[in-house]
Scaffold this motif. Structure first.
Motif, PDB file in Angstrom:
ATOM      1  N   LEU A  55      -5.774   3.172 -32.948  1.00  0.00           N
ATOM      2  CA  LEU A  55      -5.769   1.928 -33.716  1.00  0.00           C
ATOM      3  C   LEU A  55      -6.333   0.773 -32.897  1.00  0.00           C
ATOM      4  CD1 LEU A  55      -5.072   0.369 -36.272  1.00  0.00           C
ATOM      5  CD2 LEU A  55      -2.747   0.116 -35.383  1.00  0.00           C
TER       6      LEU A  55
ATOM      7  N   LEU B  45     -10.082   1.169 -32.671  1.00  0.00           N
ATOM      8  CA  LEU B  45     -10.700   0.785 -33.945  1.00  0.00           C
ATOM      9  C   LEU B  45     -10.759  -0.728 -34.115  1.00  0.00           C
ATOM     10  CD1 LEU B  45      -9.264   3.385 -36.478  1.00  0.00           C
ATOM     11  CD2 LEU B  45     -11.669   2.989 -35.946  1.00  0.00           C
TER      12      LEU B  45
ATOM     13  N   ASN C 254     -14.138   7.049 -36.311  1.00  0.00           N
ATOM     14  CA  ASN C 254     -14.478   6.681 -37.689  1.00  0.00           C
ATOM     15  C   ASN C 254     -14.597   7.919 -38.576  1.00  0.00           C
ATOM     16  OD1 ASN C 254     -14.455   3.876 -37.444  1.00  0.00           O
ATOM     17  ND2 ASN C 254     -16.540   3.841 -36.659  1.00  0.00           N
TER      18      ASN C 254
ATOM     19  N   THR D   5     -11.124   9.024 -39.295  1.00  0.00           N
ATOM     20  CA  THR D   5     -10.533   8.073 -40.234  1.00  0.00           C
ATOM     21  C   THR D   5     -11.002   8.363 -41.650  1.00  0.00           C
ATOM     22  OG1 THR D   5     -10.443   6.386 -38.505  1.00  0.00           O
ATOM     23  CG2 THR D   5     -10.302   5.618 -40.765  1.00  0.00           C
ATOM     24  N   GLN D   6     -12.301   8.597 -41.830  1.00  0.00           N
ATOM     25  CA  GLN D   6     -12.836   8.899 -43.154  1.00  0.00           C
ATOM     26  C   GLN D   6     -12.254  10.204 -43.693  1.00  0.00           C
ATOM     27  OE1 GLN D   6     -14.567   6.783 -45.081  1.00  0.00           O
ATOM     28  NE2 GLN D   6     -14.150   5.417 -43.370  1.00  0.00           N
TER      29      GLN D   6
END
Length: 134
Positions: free
Chosen positions: A37, A40, A107, A110-111
């Motif tokens: 986190l 990101l 990423n 995450t997706q």
């Protein structure tokens, strides 16, 4: 030994399960609750972020845990910390090139999590229901 057992043995040799294993050593550092986190947030932010800005953006992280997370990421070369000798002291954090190189992978994960969240939560509910009646 059968062929499948030999393949499994070879795979286990490829993934050394000792603490010296480079894969395990690196991935263990991101297995905590906050590191991904923080990476990101720093990656999405244009320019450095101050400690309090990070803490407020995350919301439910303690100062101690944020400090530990940032120090760990700094030790691994993912985050650059800049301290300004002012009163009150000002500290800013920014991703290094190494940290920025990790962003596309995070990423992607995450997706994947967003795409599969509903299926995962349904599966968890089914599992809990099965366990209750077992």
């Amino acid at each position: 030994m059968e062929i499948n057992a030999l393949r499994m043995k070879k795979k286990l040799e490829d993934y050394d399960f000792s603490k010296a294993c480079p894969i395990r050593n690196v991935l263990d550092r991101f297995g905590d609750k906050w590191s991904i986190l923080v990476i990101l947030l720093l990656g999405e932010h244009k320019g450095p972020m101050r400690f309090n800005e990070l803490a407020q953006t995350i919301g439910d992280i303690s100062q101690k845990m944020l400090t530990v997370t940032l120090r760990t990421l700094e030790a691994d070369g993912m985050v650059h910390r800049k301290h300004y000798p002012e009163i009150p002291p000002r500290v800013e954090y920014e991703l290094t090139e190494l940290g920025k190189g990790l962003l596309p992978h995070i990423n992607g994960l995450t997706q994947w999590a967003l795409k599969n969240y509903d299926a995962i939560t349904k599966s968890r509910k089914k599992f809990i229901a099965r366990k209750q009646f077992a």
